[in-house]
Enzyme design. Structure first.
Site, PDB file in Angstrom:
ATOM      1  N   CYS A  60       1.198  -0.236  -3.185  1.00  0.00           N
ATOM      2  CA  CYS A  60       2.094  -1.178  -3.864  1.00  0.00           C
ATOM      3  C   CYS A  60       1.310  -2.083  -4.812  1.00  0.00           C
ATOM      4  CB  CYS A  60       2.855  -2.016  -2.849  1.00  0.00           C
ATOM      5  SG  CYS A  60       3.941  -1.063  -1.767  1.00  0.00           S
ATOM      6  N   GLU A  61       0.163  -2.551  -4.363  1.00  0.00           N
ATOM      7  CA  GLU A  61      -0.697  -3.379  -5.203  1.00  0.00           C
ATOM      8  C   GLU A  61      -1.085  -2.624  -6.466  1.00  0.00           C
ATOM      9  OE1 GLU A  61      -5.157  -5.400  -5.098  1.00  0.00           O
ATOM     10  OE2 GLU A  61      -4.225  -4.773  -3.223  1.00  0.00           O
TER      11      GLU A  61
END
Length: 167
Positions: A60-61
């Site tokens: 996600c980062e």
């Protein structure tokens, strides 16, 4: 539709969005706790919505950072919105720590307005599945990717190509 989360297949709530259908409006929370109204905030723009389970995970980062970098290579007629169920406070901290300053990052934690409207809610964990939706200026869905597992990345290049084809 099924999404693999933490090694377990989970059902996604709602009907998946399809290419060619009208986009749905939704509300979310901005990092300053003010309301984000999707149609109002993106009026007249091609929009890429990047859905993530939690910004506190590696994939996600990377997804948020990648789209933040990509937006600088796109027309000003393009908006990129990253949405998760993370609290706005956590999103604010994440954006500050990672230099996320060119895309809008909003929270769907309050009422799952986006997740329910676009079929991204992971039922048993109340998070959003990973995926990308591209919407044209007339508010028609032109590209959709539901990534099958939380551990997998979306096809960044295909999503950006879809955006570029619309501007």
């Amino acid at each position: 539709m099924v999404f693999n989360f933490a090694g377990k297949d989970e059902k996604l709530a709602g009907k998946p969005v399809e290419v060619g259908q009208a986009a749905s409006d939704f509300t979310a929370l901005k990092r300053d706790l003010t309301e984000y109204e999707f149609f109002k905030e993106t009026e007249g723009k091609v929009v890429l919505i990047s859905s993530t389970p939690s910004l506190d995970t590696g994939v996600c980062e990377f997804q948020a950072i990648r789209f933040n970098e990509e937006v600088s290579n796109l027309s000003e007629d393009v908006a990129i919105v990253t949405i998760s169920c993370d609290l706005p406070f956590a999103q604010k901290r994440f954006c500050g720590a990672n230099g996320i300053d060119r895309i809008e990052v909003v929270s769907d934690h309050r009422n799952l307005s986006f997740g329910n409207a676009y079929g991204f809610v992971i039922e048993n964990v109340r998070l959003l599945a990973r995926g990308v939706v591209v919407i044209d200026k007339e508010r028609v869905v032109r590209y959709v990717e539901y990534v099958p597992a939380a551990s997998q990345h979306p096809d960044y290049d295909k999503a950006i190509e879809a955006v570029k084809a619309l501007v």
